[in-house]
Design an enzyme around this catalytic site. Structure first.
Site, PDB file in Angstrom:
ATOM      1  CB  SER A  77      -0.912   0.017   1.230  1.00  0.00           C
ATOM      2  OG  SER A  77      -1.470   1.311   1.358  1.00  0.00           O
ATOM      3  CG  HIS A 116      -3.846  -1.491  -1.885  1.00  0.00           C
ATOM      4  ND1 HIS A 116      -4.934  -2.254  -2.274  1.00  0.00           N
ATOM      5  CD2 HIS A 116      -4.283  -0.712  -0.865  1.00  0.00           C
ATOM      6  CE1 HIS A 116      -5.972  -1.951  -1.506  1.00  0.00           C
ATOM      7  NE2 HIS A 116      -5.613  -1.005  -0.648  1.00  0.00           N
ATOM      8  CG  ASP A 159      -5.175   2.477   0.562  1.00  0.00           C
ATOM      9  OD1 ASP A 159      -6.137   1.689   0.443  1.00  0.00           O
ATOM     10  OD2 ASP A 159      -4.071   2.136   1.012  1.00  0.00           O
ATOM     11  CG  MET A 209      -8.661   7.107   1.882  1.00  0.00           C
ATOM     12  SD  MET A 209      -7.963   7.129   3.545  1.00  0.00           S
ATOM     13  CE  MET A 209      -6.981   5.628   3.522  1.00  0.00           C
ATOM     14  CG  HIS A 250      -9.303   0.092  -1.026  1.00  0.00           C
ATOM     15  ND1 HIS A 250      -8.749  -0.057   0.226  1.00  0.00           N
ATOM     16  CD2 HIS A 250     -10.647  -0.002  -0.862  1.00  0.00           C
ATOM     17  CE1 HIS A 250      -9.711  -0.227   1.112  1.00  0.00           C
ATOM     18  NE2 HIS A 250     -10.885  -0.187   0.486  1.00  0.00           N
ATOM     19  CG  MET A 257     -11.451   3.067   1.458  1.00  0.00           C
ATOM     20  SD  MET A 257      -9.932   3.081   2.439  1.00  0.00           S
ATOM     21  CE  MET A 257      -8.737   3.257   1.123  1.00  0.00           C
ATOM     22  CG  MET A 288     -11.933  -2.859   4.385  1.00  0.00           C
ATOM     23  SD  MET A 288     -10.360  -2.427   3.610  1.00  0.00           S
ATOM     24  CE  MET A 288      -9.516  -1.564   4.949  1.00  0.00           C
ATOM     25  CG  ASP A 305      -6.347  -2.791   2.781  1.00  0.00           C
ATOM     26  OD1 ASP A 305      -5.318  -2.510   3.415  1.00  0.00           O
ATOM     27  OD2 ASP A 305      -6.958  -1.977   2.058  1.00  0.00           O
TER      28      ASP A 305
HETATM   29  C1  DX5 Z   1      -6.599   1.563   5.223  1.00  0.00           C
HETATM   30  C2  DX5 Z   1      -6.092   1.243   3.848  1.00  0.00           C
HETATM   31  C3  DX5 Z   1      -4.959   0.292   3.815  1.00  0.00           C
HETATM   32  C4  DX5 Z   1      -3.730   0.727   4.571  1.00  0.00           C
HETATM   33  C5  DX5 Z   1      -3.087  -0.492   5.147  1.00  0.00           C
HETATM   34  O1  DX5 Z   1      -7.810   2.225   5.110  1.00  0.00           O
HETATM   35  O2  DX5 Z   1      -7.140   0.673   3.047  1.00  0.00           O
HETATM   36  O3  DX5 Z   1      -4.620  -0.087   2.485  1.00  0.00           O
HETATM   37  O4  DX5 Z   1      -2.779   1.403   3.801  1.00  0.00           O
HETATM   38  O5  DX5 Z   1      -2.008  -0.105   5.913  1.00  0.00           O
HETATM   39  P1  DX5 Z   1      -1.296  -1.076   6.945  1.00  0.00           P
HETATM   40  O6  DX5 Z   1      -0.774  -2.254   6.162  1.00  0.00           O
HETATM   41  O7  DX5 Z   1      -0.235  -0.216   7.512  1.00  0.00           O
HETATM   42  O8  DX5 Z   1      -2.336  -1.507   7.941  1.00  0.00           O
HETATM   43 ZN    ZN Z   2      -6.600  -0.218   1.041  1.00  0.00          ZN
END
Ligand code: DX5
Ligand code: ZN
Length: 217
Positions: free
Chosen positions: A9, A34, A36, A38, A67, A69, A138, A172
């Site tokens: 990530s 990956h 993220d 948001m 991903h 969110m 998740m 994740d």
């Molecule tokens: C959290 C993200 C993850 C995050 C995971 O909302 O979707 O992808 O980066 O990070 P770690 O591996 O540090 O828990």
């Molecule tokens: Zn993620």
């Protein structure tokens, strides 16, 4: 169970040198990158969107596992497709019409995934799983890296794996060398890890060990 795919990530990287971090992760053996996304609404944090994916695409041919969110994921399908995203994973909690959204993602040629927040049961996606490329369970509340792995999500992974032996199941949140065995045993094969890979002394060795744990199941 399908083979392991390891997805660092980039949330744990340095956004000021995103392309370099991506290149480095590929060199270390990453299968997916990956990303993220948001929106500060679906989750209480703000990261990146399609314009950054578009810029990044010019620097890497790697598989960009996005991903989302975000609220209203429907709104971003075209933008992510045009930006060069390879996979569009949306949250089941964020849409009123998942079948229509799956269809619209498919039309663009991107792969499609569905994500579940910790409080959402497997039953919310079991009937849709044969229409998608991946289910993301998740293992933390979405929004931030560096949280603790929720082992109580493993029955959910098992339930999906039992019904879909060949499906890619992603986990994740909090995945690391001390939590990977539980996830792999439950049936997860696509492993997202931010902190565990980026903060490791050897990201390359960590990726190899995560892969080994999954493939030895
Ligand atoms: C959290 C993200 C993850 C995050 C995971 O909302 O979707 O992808 O980066 O990070 P770690 O591996 O540090 O828990
Ligand atoms: Zn993620």
């Amino acid at each position: 169970m399908p083979s392991a795919k390891i997805a660092p990530s980039l949330l744990s990287g340095d956004f000021a040198k995103l392309a370099e971090d991506c290149q480095y992760m590929v060199e270390c053996g990453a299968d997916y990158l990956h990303m993220d996304v948001m929106d500060g609404h679906f989750v209480p944090n703000l990261t990146l969107g399609a314009p950054i994916i578009k810029s990044l695409r010019k620097h890497t041919k790697a598989f960009l596992d996005c991903h989302l969110m975000v609220s209203h994921p429907e709104q971003w399908v075209e933008d992510f497709a045009n930006a060069g995203a390879d996979m569009f994973t949306f949250h089941i909690e964020a849409t009123q019409d998942a079948p229509a959204l799956i269809e619209s993602v498919r039309k663009t040629g991107m792969k499609v995934g569905i994500a579940l927040k910790p409080k959402t049961p497997a039953s919310a996606v079991l009937d849709l799983a044969d229409k998608v490329d991946m289910i993301l369970v998740m293992t933390v509340e979405p929004g931030f890296g560096g949280q603790s792995f929720m082992a109580d999500m493993m029955p959910k992974v098992q339930e999906i794996r039992q019904k879909y032996p060949n499906l890619d199941i992603q986990v994740d949140g909090g995945l690391a060398l001390d939590t990977i065995d539980q996830a792999a045993k439950a049936g997860a094969n696509v492993i997202v890890a931010g902190t565990a890979i980026f903060k490791a002394e050897s990201p390359k060795d960590t990726i190899a060990l995560l892969r080994k744990a999954v493939d030895e199941q």
